[in-house]
Design a protein around this motif. Structure first.
Motif, PDB file in Angstrom:
ATOM      1  N   LYS A 220       0.722  -1.573   0.377  1.00 34.07           N
ATOM      2  CA  LYS A 220      -0.170   0.117  -0.499  1.00 34.07           C
ATOM      3  C   LYS A 220       0.888   0.912   0.140  1.00 34.07           C
ATOM      4  CE  LYS A 220      -4.058  -1.872   0.348  1.00 34.07           C
ATOM      5  NZ  LYS A 220      -4.617  -2.372   1.261  1.00 34.07           N
ATOM      6  N   ASP A 221       0.475   2.491  -0.659  1.00 38.81           N
ATOM      7  CA  ASP A 221       0.830   3.532  -0.396  1.00 38.81           C
ATOM      8  C   ASP A 221       0.765   4.467   0.860  1.00 38.81           C
ATOM      9  OD1 ASP A 221       2.246   5.928  -1.810  1.00 38.81           O
ATOM     10  OD2 ASP A 221       0.662   6.661  -1.778  1.00 38.81           O
ATOM     11  N   SER A 222       1.551   4.895   1.494  1.00 40.08           N
ATOM     12  CA  SER A 222       1.451   4.988   3.438  1.00 40.08           C
ATOM     13  C   SER A 222       0.772   6.158   2.809  1.00 40.08           C
ATOM     14  CB  SER A 222       2.714   5.323   3.565  1.00 40.08           C
ATOM     15  OG  SER A 222       3.178   6.376   3.056  1.00 40.08           O
ATOM     16  N   GLN A 223       0.011   7.010   1.651  1.00 40.44           N
ATOM     17  CA  GLN A 223      -0.427   8.199   1.942  1.00 40.44           C
ATOM     18  C   GLN A 223      -1.612   8.275   1.849  1.00 40.44           C
ATOM     19  OE1 GLN A 223       2.375  11.861   0.465  1.00 40.44           O
ATOM     20  NE2 GLN A 223       2.402  11.784   2.704  1.00 40.44           N
ATOM     21  N   THR A 224      -1.883   6.987   0.735  1.00 43.98           N
ATOM     22  CA  THR A 224      -3.227   7.444  -0.208  1.00 43.98           C
ATOM     23  C   THR A 224      -4.364   5.790  -0.010  1.00 43.98           C
ATOM     24  OG1 THR A 224      -2.231   6.632  -1.710  1.00 43.98           O
ATOM     25  CG2 THR A 224      -2.533   8.693  -1.907  1.00 43.98           C
ATOM     26  N   ASP A 229       3.738   0.290  -6.397  1.00 38.94           N
ATOM     27  CA  ASP A 229       4.302  -0.033  -7.473  1.00 38.94           C
ATOM     28  C   ASP A 229       4.499  -1.381  -6.875  1.00 38.94           C
ATOM     29  OD1 ASP A 229       5.851   1.340  -5.742  1.00 38.94           O
ATOM     30  OD2 ASP A 229       7.680   1.477  -7.236  1.00 38.94           O
ATOM     31  N   ALA A 230       5.091  -1.971  -5.871  1.00 35.86           N
ATOM     32  CA  ALA A 230       4.999  -2.880  -5.967  1.00 35.86           C
ATOM     33  C   ALA A 230       4.266  -4.325  -6.465  1.00 35.86           C
ATOM     34  CB  ALA A 230       5.395  -3.192  -3.988  1.00 35.86           C
ATOM     35  N   ALA A 231       2.841  -3.261  -5.728  1.00 36.64           N
ATOM     36  CA  ALA A 231       1.870  -4.829  -6.026  1.00 36.64           C
ATOM     37  C   ALA A 231       1.430  -4.505  -7.598  1.00 36.64           C
ATOM     38  CB  ALA A 231       0.688  -3.697  -5.307  1.00 36.64           C
ATOM     39  N   LEU A 268      -3.774  17.833  -2.059  1.00 28.18           N
ATOM     40  CA  LEU A 268      -3.600  17.255  -3.397  1.00 28.18           C
ATOM     41  C   LEU A 268      -3.203  15.554  -2.641  1.00 28.18           C
ATOM     42  CD1 LEU A 268      -1.319  16.591  -5.592  1.00 28.18           C
ATOM     43  CD2 LEU A 268       0.372  16.377  -4.652  1.00 28.18           C
ATOM     44  N   GLN A 269      -3.314  15.142  -1.802  1.00 23.49           N
ATOM     45  CA  GLN A 269      -3.674  13.735  -1.334  1.00 23.49           C
ATOM     46  C   GLN A 269      -4.715  13.064  -1.353  1.00 23.49           C
ATOM     47  OE1 GLN A 269      -2.227  12.657   2.584  1.00 23.49           O
ATOM     48  NE2 GLN A 269      -3.157  11.216   3.130  1.00 23.49           N
ATOM     49  N   MET A 270      -6.284  14.313  -1.445  1.00 20.12           N
ATOM     50  CA  MET A 270      -6.946  13.962  -1.760  1.00 20.12           C
ATOM     51  C   MET A 270      -7.559  13.827  -2.115  1.00 20.12           C
ATOM     52  SD  MET A 270      -8.373  16.050   1.819  1.00 20.12           S
ATOM     53  CE  MET A 270     -10.416  15.808   1.333  1.00 20.12           C
ATOM     54  N   ALA A 271      -6.990  14.817  -3.841  1.00 21.33           N
ATOM     55  CA  ALA A 271      -7.865  14.982  -5.227  1.00 21.33           C
ATOM     56  C   ALA A 271      -6.687  13.400  -5.625  1.00 21.33           C
ATOM     57  CB  ALA A 271      -7.056  15.975  -5.238  1.00 21.33           C
ATOM     58  N   ILE A 272      -5.865  12.834  -4.776  1.00 24.54           N
ATOM     59  CA  ILE A 272      -5.374  11.118  -5.193  1.00 24.54           C
ATOM     60  C   ILE A 272      -6.196  10.436  -5.327  1.00 24.54           C
ATOM     61  CG2 ILE A 272      -3.215  10.323  -5.744  1.00 24.54           C
ATOM     62  CD1 ILE A 272      -2.226  12.417  -6.694  1.00 24.54           C
ATOM     63  N   GLN A 273      -6.527  10.565  -3.897  1.00 23.05           N
ATOM     64  CA  GLN A 273      -7.890   9.627  -3.603  1.00 23.05           C
ATOM     65  C   GLN A 273      -9.135   9.983  -4.501  1.00 23.05           C
ATOM     66  OE1 GLN A 273      -6.784  10.179   0.545  1.00 23.05           O
ATOM     67  NE2 GLN A 273      -6.344   8.330   0.920  1.00 23.05           N
ATOM     68  N   GLU A 274      -9.226  11.128  -4.820  1.00 18.85           N
ATOM     69  CA  GLU A 274     -10.982  11.232  -5.052  1.00 18.85           C
ATOM     70  C   GLU A 274     -10.451  10.364  -6.587  1.00 18.85           C
ATOM     71  OE1 GLU A 274     -12.793  14.859  -4.796  1.00 18.85           O
ATOM     72  OE2 GLU A 274     -13.444  13.943  -6.861  1.00 18.85           O
ATOM     73  N   MET A 275      -8.974  11.475  -7.602  1.00 12.74           N
ATOM     74  CA  MET A 275      -9.105  10.352  -8.983  1.00 12.74           C
ATOM     75  C   MET A 275      -8.802   9.304  -8.800  1.00 12.74           C
ATOM     76  SD  MET A 275      -6.171  12.500 -10.492  1.00 12.74           S
ATOM     77  CE  MET A 275      -6.732  13.851  -9.745  1.00 12.74           C
ATOM     78  N   ALA A 276      -8.285   8.269  -7.903  1.00 16.26           N
ATOM     79  CA  ALA A 276      -7.874   7.472  -7.748  1.00 16.26           C
ATOM     80  C   ALA A 276     -10.102   6.372  -7.919  1.00 16.26           C
ATOM     81  CB  ALA A 276      -7.860   6.607  -6.555  1.00 16.26           C
ATOM     82  N   LEU A 291       1.294   4.706  -8.345  1.00 16.49           N
ATOM     83  CA  LEU A 291       2.648   4.611  -8.827  1.00 16.49           C
ATOM     84  C   LEU A 291       3.834   5.735  -7.929  1.00 16.49           C
ATOM     85  CD1 LEU A 291       2.862   3.178 -12.261  1.00 16.49           C
ATOM     86  CD2 LEU A 291       2.259   1.841 -10.180  1.00 16.49           C
ATOM     87  N   GLY A 292       2.796   6.592  -7.275  1.00 17.73           N
ATOM     88  CA  GLY A 292       3.646   7.635  -6.960  1.00 17.73           C
ATOM     89  C   GLY A 292       4.177   9.304  -7.788  1.00 17.73           C
ATOM     90  N   SER A 293       4.133  10.296  -7.143  1.00 13.31           N
ATOM     91  CA  SER A 293       4.802  11.257  -8.257  1.00 13.31           C
ATOM     92  C   SER A 293       3.705  11.212  -9.596  1.00 13.31           C
ATOM     93  CB  SER A 293       6.161  10.801  -8.773  1.00 13.31           C
ATOM     94  OG  SER A 293       6.684  11.007  -8.253  1.00 13.31           O
TER      95      SER A 293
END
Ligand code: C2E
Ligand code: CA
Ligand code: CA
Length: 643
Positions: A220-224, A229-231, A268-276, A291-293
């Motif tokens: 798991k990505d620790s922030q989101t 990427d390992a998964a 930004l983190q929330m936007a990433i989650q929403e995007m996901a 995968l980060g960045s």
């Protein structure tokens, strides 16, 4: 006997409480399956308490009163609830239960709702069980209860087993153990009506699930909280081994770096989650990998319900409006590369090259959503990537890299006072290869570090051999990418060649190109400071390409800004951009930075940029990059014409 049975159950409760403590101590309960698992543990605690009450009742008042019947119904209800939760856990762990259509969700819950009604009416209907003259009897629908339990137990286990390869190996193994226990206790229950095994099995199941979840955190990505990427690589390698027809989508936020600098980490983190969530919803897939960045990926099984056109259409619709998070409005531009894991044609190494090639690809459009079909370059691109890698090895082995120099003119005096060193590779098999192509490839496979050494050696030697200082040259610009900057040995390498050629570090300007990749900012800053302390001056290259970072410009020890040719050119196509460029140059002067304009191709541009007080000019208008001898001739001739 009574004491022994009660002690066992008390012990089980204690073990469960330890599990609950461990769970809260190690996990932030955010994701659905974690919440479901928390439910499993608490329901189990109640189940054991209920069981203890049952034992006490059985021993102390053999007369079967209503309370006893209620306790027994409660027991059946709770044990069924554990199975339902277990199935739900598996479904949200490996699949996307929350996006199931309503009818599927209803179908999932229907048997359990029916069973609950039957259980709580059984004191009157006697359908599941009843007591007669103090004797326990099973009712006509008793087998239905067993079937419902079995259905959820097996359903959950099968789902988990099917997706076991996507998780750590321990996941697959624990699923097997859980399945074995569930089956065993079901058989023993049907044959002997004995539930003691059930209670031990439940504890083992909880511990195994907990262990599995802990291991899964590595994926798991620790922030989101999204799969990392390992998964992703585990799944892709699995897909490659299966030789199945899958497509891998790389979804990249083109302006990630810019947004990151201009908004707080949390939105930004929330936007990433929403995007996901959007990507999951539009693709109807269980997993989106982060995968980060600002890079996401999904893996789609071809011929499934997934429609590429619809997915892209929805993404286009969504990304033309900004994301609103926590009061911040964030607009993203994205780049989607679609890659094919063509049946049997691709192996692990090839795919990772293919993937890097897509990842490195420079954006060619200004649209909000840009789509590149892997097919259009797929296998050819991999082969090209591979042959460029070979060409790099050849050039290093045969010493066939060489440096060109492009003159840089001081706007005020019109004199050549500097040059940018640009690396050239003319391969005997592939011909000319642009640094835009081979630099990213060498960064991926680590060869860049050997290349750096060559560049440092050549540039320093050139400065020394031709006595550039005496020719009126004030400094030479040498390119370094961020990856090179992060190299811990870089200061030593620079020192080594300063000593060999005995040149002044202030004669060398290090031109740093920024990239989208995330770096440890602290370390990067440290490296900059080290190089500044050694006496080098530093420029930021390609300012205005989207990756450039104003914070860095202001906070890092930087002497000079190099405006990218794209913003120089755009100033001549649009009046607003011209004003922006003017203000930008004035702003950099305010903070004591020199400004270089790149890509000067005409007299008109030269005049305008000089008028804007730009310090240095570079471009084809003066000269293309040329070799050492040509450069020396150019300087003598050019500077002698200027009085
Ligand atoms: P860059 O550092 O932005 O280099 C400027 C590029 O713009 C050069 O392309 C140059 O030939 C080109 N250019 C200069 N003036 C004009 C002009 O007036 N019009 C047009 N159309 N182009 C102009 P080149 O040599 O192909 O280099 C491409 C990139 O490769 C460089 O971009 C730099 O990022 C990288 N690179 C080149 N040499 C090195 C090196 O030694 N080390 C590293 N790390 N990167 C290098
Ligand atoms: Ca440069
Ligand atoms: Ca540049």
């Amino acid at each position: 006997m009574l004491n022994l049975r009660i002690s066992f159950n008390v012990m089980y409760i204690l073990i469960l409480l330890v599990c609950i403590w461990f769970f809260y101590a190690t996990m932030k309960v955010k994701i659905r399956y974690q919440k479901v698992f928390r439910g499993i543990m608490w329901v189990s605690v109640v189940l054991y308490l209920n069981h203890i009450i049952g034992i006490v009742m059985e021993e102390t008042c053999p007369e079967q009163d209503f309370n006893r019947i209620l306790q027994q119904s409660g027991h059946y209800f709770l044990s069924a609830a554990v199975y339902v939760l277990y199935a739900l856990f598996m479904n949200s762990f490996v699949k996307q239960f929350q996006y199931y259509p309503k009818w599927r969700k209803a179908l999932f819950y229907a048997p359990s709702v029916l069973l609950s009604i039957l259980l709580f009416t059984t004191p009157w209907t006697h359908l599941i069980f009843y007591y007669e003259q103090g004797q326990y009897h099973v009712g006509p629908l008793f087998p239905f209860m067993i079937m419902v339990r079995a259905l959820y137990a097996l359903g959950g286990t099968v789902e988990g087993y099917r997706k076991r390869k996507l998780y750590p190996d321990i996941f697959g193994q624990s699923i097997l153990v859980i399945a074995f226990f569930s089956l065993l206790q079901m058989v023993i229950f049907v044959l002997f009506r004995d539930e003691s095994l059930y209670y031990s099995a439940l504890i083992v199941d909880v511990i195994l699930c907990l262990l599995t979840m802990t291991f899964v955190e590595f994926y798991k990505d620790s922030q989101t909280g999204l799969l990392n990427d390992a998964a992703f690589w585990k799944y892709v390698n699995y897909g490659i081994k299966q030789k199945s027809n899958r497509e891998v989508y790389l979804i990249k936020l083109k302006n990630y770096q810019y947004v990151k600098e201009n908004c707080h980490a949390i939105p930004l983190q929330m936007a990433i989650q929403e995007m996901a969530e959007c990507i999951k919803e539009y693709s109807m897939l269980p997993s989106v990998y982060y995968l980060g960045s600002g890079r996401f990926s999904i893996v789609v099984q071809k011929h499934a319900k997934f429609s590429q056109e619809k997915f892209i259409e929805k993404m286009k619709e969504r990304f033309c409006v900004p994301f609103d998070v926590n009061g911040a409005s964030i607009s993203f531009k994205i780049f989607i590369a679609i890659m094919n894991l063509e049946r049997g044609r691709i192996d692990k190494n090839n795919f990772s090259r293919y993937f890097s090639a897509c990842d490195d690809m420079k954006s060619r459009s200004i649209e909000n959503v840009e789509v590149i079909q892997g097919d259009s370059f797929g296998i050819d691109q991999i082969q090209r990537y591979h042959s460029v890698e070979e060409a790099i090895d050849r050039a290093l082995a045969e010493n066939s890299f060489h440096m060109f120099y492009q003159p840089i003119i001081q706007a005020k005096t019109g004199k050549v006072i500097s040059a940018e060193g640009l690396l050239r590779l003319n391969d005997r098999l592939l011909g000319y290869i642009s640094p835009e192509e081979f630099i990213p490839i060498s960064e991926n496979n680590g060869k860049i570090l050997d290349i750096s050494e060559f560049v440092i050696d050549s540039v320093f030697r050139f400065v020394k051999e031709h006595n550039l200082e005496e020719m009126g040259i004030e400094f030479i610009e040498m390119n370094l990418s961020m990856i090179q900057c992060m190299d811990g040995k870089l200061p030593d390498k620079l020192r080594k060649y300063l000593n060999i050629y005995q040149i002044k570090p202030s004669f060398i300007n290090l031109e740093i190109t920024e990239t989208a990749t995330n770096f440890d900012e602290e370390r990067l800053k440290e490296q900059f400071i080290k190089m500044r302390n050694m006496g080098f001056t530093i420029s930021i290259d390609d300012y205005g390409t989207g990756y450039s970072n104003l914070v860095r410009v202001l906070e890092y020890p930087i002497n000079c800004i190099k405006l990218d040719k794209s913003i120089v050119w755009s100033a001549f196509h649009n009046g607003d951009n011209f004003v922006t460029l003017k203000n930008l140059i004035a702003m950099f002067h305010d903070v004591n930075k020199k400004v270089v304009a790149e890509g000067v191709e005409s007299a008109e541009q030269m005049d305008a940029l000089t008028g804007l007080d730009c310090d240095y000019l570079q471009g084809y208008y003066y000269s293309k990059p040329i070799n050492e001898d040509e450069f020396i001739r150019f300087v003598s001739k050019y500077n002698s014409l200027i009085v």
